[in-house]
Motif scaffolding. Structure first.
Motif, PDB file in Angstrom:
ATOM      1  N   SER B  21      23.823  17.415  46.871  1.00  0.00           N
ATOM      2  CA  SER B  21      24.167  16.343  47.813  1.00  0.00           C
ATOM      3  C   SER B  21      23.058  16.181  48.851  1.00  0.00           C
ATOM      4  CB  SER B  21      25.491  16.653  48.513  1.00  0.00           C
ATOM      5  OG  SER B  21      26.496  16.887  47.555  1.00  0.00           O
ATOM      6  N   ASP B  60      29.288  13.620  50.999  1.00  0.00           N
ATOM      7  CA  ASP B  60      30.579  14.301  50.987  1.00  0.00           C
ATOM      8  C   ASP B  60      31.494  13.655  52.017  1.00  0.00           C
ATOM      9  OD1 ASP B  60      29.603  15.995  49.049  1.00  0.00           O
ATOM     10  OD2 ASP B  60      28.987  17.538  50.474  1.00  0.00           O
ATOM     11  N   THR B  71      31.067  19.901  47.754  1.00  0.00           N
ATOM     12  CA  THR B  71      31.474  18.635  47.153  1.00  0.00           C
ATOM     13  C   THR B  71      32.684  18.873  46.265  1.00  0.00           C
ATOM     14  OG1 THR B  71      29.179  17.893  47.147  1.00  0.00           O
ATOM     15  CG2 THR B  71      30.695  16.687  45.748  1.00  0.00           C
ATOM     16  N   ASP B  90      26.629  11.931  42.377  1.00  0.00           N
ATOM     17  CA  ASP B  90      26.565  13.277  42.936  1.00  0.00           C
ATOM     18  C   ASP B  90      27.734  14.075  42.372  1.00  0.00           C
ATOM     19  OD1 ASP B  90      25.947  15.476  44.502  1.00  0.00           O
ATOM     20  OD2 ASP B  90      27.133  14.751  46.211  1.00  0.00           O
ATOM     21  N   ALA B  91      27.417  15.106  41.593  1.00  0.00           N
ATOM     22  CA  ALA B  91      28.485  15.893  40.968  1.00  0.00           C
ATOM     23  C   ALA B  91      28.740  17.159  41.765  1.00  0.00           C
ATOM     24  CB  ALA B  91      28.091  16.242  39.540  1.00  0.00           C
TER      25      ALA B  91
HETATM   26 MG   LIG Z   1      27.373  18.476  46.785  1.00  0.00          MG
END
Ligand SMILES: [Mg+2]
Ligand SMILES: Nc1nc2c(ncn2[C@@H]2O[C@H](COP(=O)(O)OP(=O)(O)OP(=O)(O)O)[C@@H](O)[C@H]2O)c(=O)[nH]1
Lengths: 266, 581
Positions: B21, B60, B71, B90-91
């Motif tokens: 992130s 986030d 996250t 974004d995983a």
């Molecule tokens: Mg993250």
């Protein structure tokens, strides 16, 4: 296929999935640009027919032009329109003076929950987009709400390969988001390409225009001279302002939208 | 112009806290892609909550995510360079949220796999790498992040590079680049880093532009799954999305698995400007066809020259995300394109711990976050492709009760199981041993063909195509067999709008001996004793054991007493067995 063709095809696919899976289906129509684009997409998906009702949650605080536009389009498009107001809350004097978030929750969230209960909706189509704000950027295309319309956002189910959530507990409902993957400029480019009618409030008068529409007391126009779609697109390409900057409820709290939406807000 | 720009979807994956992130947040910040005041607002909030500012907070968005510094769910956001538009996903890296990671990765074309230079390769670095390979994502850069914590050491970078390379190459993933970064400090993110002069390739921002986009899939064979059939007015419109290939007005099409053929009459539209006589991959369309069959959601339209596979058995590689284990002998729902069908796991061939690559050959269940090789049986015939030939029609998800709990890709149709052909062959082999019969292939095929016509031709004629698909008999042979049957009067050809084959007489009036005679088979019984021993055991559950019992009872009149009807009755009495065995 160009960019807009691809967005359109995906949205139509989603609308048709919703129509196939939910016996009781409705589309939320806020009269704004996004949900009017969605109405257009539905026309395309169902070859000129609109095989489900359209729902407007009327807080009675809407900008008057919006209501005029609503009634005009509803007639032109021959829509099966459900207008609902949380009368009980209004009777008790609910309004923005009680606090913006309190008011949103009562007149919009609860109003919506009342319609869902009354009509036993299993599927509800909404025109939210990921680029609007943080909690929406994390949404699924088919997003489950429980009996009380609550969103369990920290435990969302997997969603892959366009296999959407279509199995769920009776009494719960699914929020369907066909234009989740569009952005604000896409919307305007599409409105232009398809020549979709939108309410005049979006076009600048006396140096001001609305970029996002809501209730009059909580929605502010932005400074702008963009008086037609081309100028709006040009303006958006160059702006650094966020789209919902004029929406007061978003600014109330660090996680205002998340908190509202957790309870069932759009 | 805006319209002709291409869009590339990139997913950022890797172990928890390795900086995914942060990297995206920093990229947005350095390229000035954030709305006005966003960073100030996030800084203010961080301060109010007594936390130091994190670029990760830009993504986030949930309060829970910021509070825990982790996250939870994917964020998809748009971003652009001069070259093209991007959707960046974004995983989450935490193991608990693998289901979310996969939801993000499944739609991506390219991936950045992050490894913390200090912590090194960890469990999810490897598991995510495995998932990328399973999903067929080949465009991968490995990002060695937090280089500031290891003094920008080239040795450390090379160490991680070698370790990751070995692991990934094993899975058939060959990263196109390894990039050393410090996401937090912006080194090699938007600009080349002065701290790492030993690295002379592009920073992330430039490197992502070098991913080559996949070609459009309109030159592949046509696959058009029926999504729904509308009858709002006098048109019967078949709607759906073209998953690959192209379709024109006038095209002859095959509808599988029901095996009907017809022609495209029209391509429907609402707005005049959408009028067209040709549609292609990616489009959501509606067509009308010349013959008005009863069509169902889930059926797959193709051209005759390049048809999908049809069957009830296939082998697949799958990942499991369900809280409850995936087990055999349990009913699940399988969703593949628009097909939804009950299925069960016939066998678990291998379970793999995706982070250690440890394999278990005799596992009885697949646990959450594991991957496995399984054989699946569907309750009804479905149409599909092998994943390597067509991604869109070669992958599926499995629903356990209310939840999508796993997904997989089809490795191959299971020929051994397909249509039970082999079981029948087995049976016949035993049969011939018992009776010392030397039934030729024609005799075997013949029995199958007439049983198929008897079982399926009661409502309407069956077409040659139907038979050849179901019984897997080559066209040339089928033609001859049908010719012989028609000549012998056992099968009749019907012309007209519903053309095809039906029985020439009632099935109770056709005895097995008649059928054999058509193919000049000579049947003589020599060894009664071997009957039991040969049929028992191997084909214990074979339906024909019942028929055989009858044979045993009246062994002398057998050839004249067993009719085709008996055979078909066995077939119909069984609930989900295919033909004969
Ligand atoms: Mg993250
Ligand atoms: N020193 C240093 N710290 C970094 C760097 N990149 C990220 N961090 C820190 O590492 C921590 C985790 O970063 P995140 O970006 O939240 O990690 P993540 O990979 O997104 O974590 P999950 O999404 O929860 O899996 C944060 O405190 C970051 O500030 C870096 O390059 N150097």
């Amino acid at each position: 296929m160009d960019h807009l063709d691809k967005l359109e095809a995906q949205s139509i696919y989603i609308l048709r999935e919703a129509y196939k899976h939910f016996g009781k289906l409705g589309m939320l129509w806020s009269i704004g640009k996004d949900s009017t684009v969605m109405l257009w997409l539905a026309k395309k998906a169902f070859f000129g027919h609109c095989p489900f009702p359209f729902i407007h949650i009327d807080t009675t605080y809407k900008i008057p032009e919006m209501i005029k536009f609503r009634d005009k389009i509803a007639e032109e498009f021959n829509l099966d329109l459900i207008v609902h107001t949380n009368e009980a809350a209004l009777k008790e004097g609910m309004g923005p003076q009680e606090g913006r978030l309190v008011c949103c929750k009562a007149l919009k969230t609860e109003g919506l929950a009342q319609v869902i209960k009354e009509h036993k909706f299993e599927g509800l189509i909404l025109g939210i987009r990921r680029d609007e704000e943080g909690s929406r950027s994390k949404e699924r295309v088919f997003s489950e709400r429980n009996v009380d319309s609550k969103w369990d956002y920290t435990n969302q189910p997997p969603e892959l390969w366009d296999q959407f959530k279509t199995d769920f507990k009776k009494g719960n409902h699914i929020r369907v988001h066909p234009i989740l993957h569009w952005n604000e400029i896409d919307i305007w480019n599409y409105i232009k390409r398809e020549n979709i009618p939108v309410v005049d409030l979006y076009f600048a008068k006396d140096g001001k225009r609305y970029r996002s529409l809501g209730c009059a007391p909580c929605t502010n126009p932005i400074k702008s001279n963009a008086s037609n779609i081309d100028e709006i697109i040009e303006e958006l390409k160059n702006t650094k302002q966020s789209e919902r900057a004029g929406r007061a409820q978003d600014q109330e709290d660090a996680h205002a939208m998340q908190k509202l939406r957790k309870e069932g807000y759009m | 112009m805006e319209k002709t720009r291409e869009t590339l979807k990139i997913v950022v994956v890797g172990h928890v806290d390795h900086g995914k992130s942060t990297l995206i947040g920093r990229l947005l910040y350095d390229t000035n892609s954030l709305p006005e005041g966003t960073v100030e607002r996030v800084k203010r909030i961080s301060k109010e909550k007594g936390k130091t500012f994190e670029y990760a907070y830009l993504l986030d968005a949930f309060e829970e995510e910021q509070r825990q510094g982790i996250t939870i769910d994917i964020t998809q956001l748009q971003f652009h360079t001069e070259k093209r538009d991007y959707v960046i996903i974004d995983a989450p890296g935490h193991k608990e949220f693998l289901k979310n990671m996969i939801s993000g990765a499944a739609s991506a074309e390219a991936a950045l796999l992050l490894v913390d230079a200090n912590e090194g390769v960890k469990e999810q670095s490897r598991r995510h790498g495995y998932i990328l390979s399973l999903l067929g994502i080949q465009k991968v850069y490995v990002i060695v992040n937090k280089m500031d914590l290891v003094d920008y050491s080239m040795t450390r970078f090379n160490q991680i590079r070698n370790e990751m390379n070995e692991f990934l190459n094993n899975l058939g993933v060959y990263p196109l680049k390894y990039i050393p970064t410090s996401a937090f400090l912006g080194e090699n993110i938007a600009r080349s880093s002065k701290k790492m002069p030993w690295y002379d390739e592009e920073p992330i921002l430039k490197a992502i532009d070098l991913f080559e986009k996949d070609k459009e899939i309109s030159d592949k064979p046509l696959r058009f799954p029926i999504q729904d059939v509308y009858k709002f007015d006098d048109r019967r419109i078949i709607v759906g999305r073209i998953e690959s290939g192209q379709l024109k007005i006038g095209d002859e099409i095959l509808i599988s698995p029901s095996n009907k053929t017809t022609r495209v009459k029209g391509i429907e539209y609402w707005s005049e400007k959408d009028k067209t006589d040709k549609v292609s991959a990616g489009m959501s369309v509606g067509i009308t066809v010349e013959d008005e069959f009863f069509n169902n959601r889930g059926e797959l339209i193709s051209h005759k020259k390049d048809t999908p596979l049809t069957g009830m058995f296939f082998r697949a590689n799958l990942f499991w995300l369900g809280k409850k284990d995936l087990v055999k002998n349990k009913k699940y729902k399988l969703k593949l394109t628009t097909q939804e069908v009950e299925c069960e796991i016939l066998s678990i061939n291998k379970v793999i711990d995706a982070s250690t690559l440890e394999t278990f050959e005799d596992a009885s269940a697949v646990k959450i976050n594991d991957v496995a090789e399984v054989t699946i049986k569907t309750k009804e015939m479905i149409s599909f492709d092998e994943y390597k030939n067509n991604q869109n029609t070669g992958r599926f998800v499995i629903v356990d009760r209310f939840d999508v709990s796993g997904g997989g890709i089809i490795v191959a149709a299971d020929n051994k199981e397909l249509s039970n052909v082999i079981q029948l062959e087995d049976y016949l082999k035993n049969f011939t041993k018992c009776f010392n019969m030397d039934i030729s292939w024609k005799g075997k095929y013949g029995l199958r063909v007439i049983a198929d016509v008897a079982a399926n031709g009661t409502e309407k004629p069956v077409t040659k195509n139907d038979i050849s698909q179901r019984q897997n008999i080559p066209d040339v042979h089928l033609e001859e067999i049908l010719f012989r049957f028609v000549n012998a009067g056992l099968i009749k050809y019907i012309d007209g709008p519903q053309k095809g084959y039906i029985l020439g007489k009632d099935s109770e009036n056709i005895i097995i001996a008649d059928i054999m005679q058509v193919f000049d088979e000579n049947l003589s019984i020599i060894n009664e004793n071997s009957i039991e021993s040969n049929i028992r055991g191997k084909v214990e559950d074979c339906l024909l054991v019942n028929v055989w019992k009858k044979i045993n009872e009246s062994i002398n009149t057998m050839l004249d007493s067993i009719t085709l009807k008996d055979l078909v009755q066995e077939y119909n009495n069984s609930n989900d067995r295919q033909l004969i065995c």
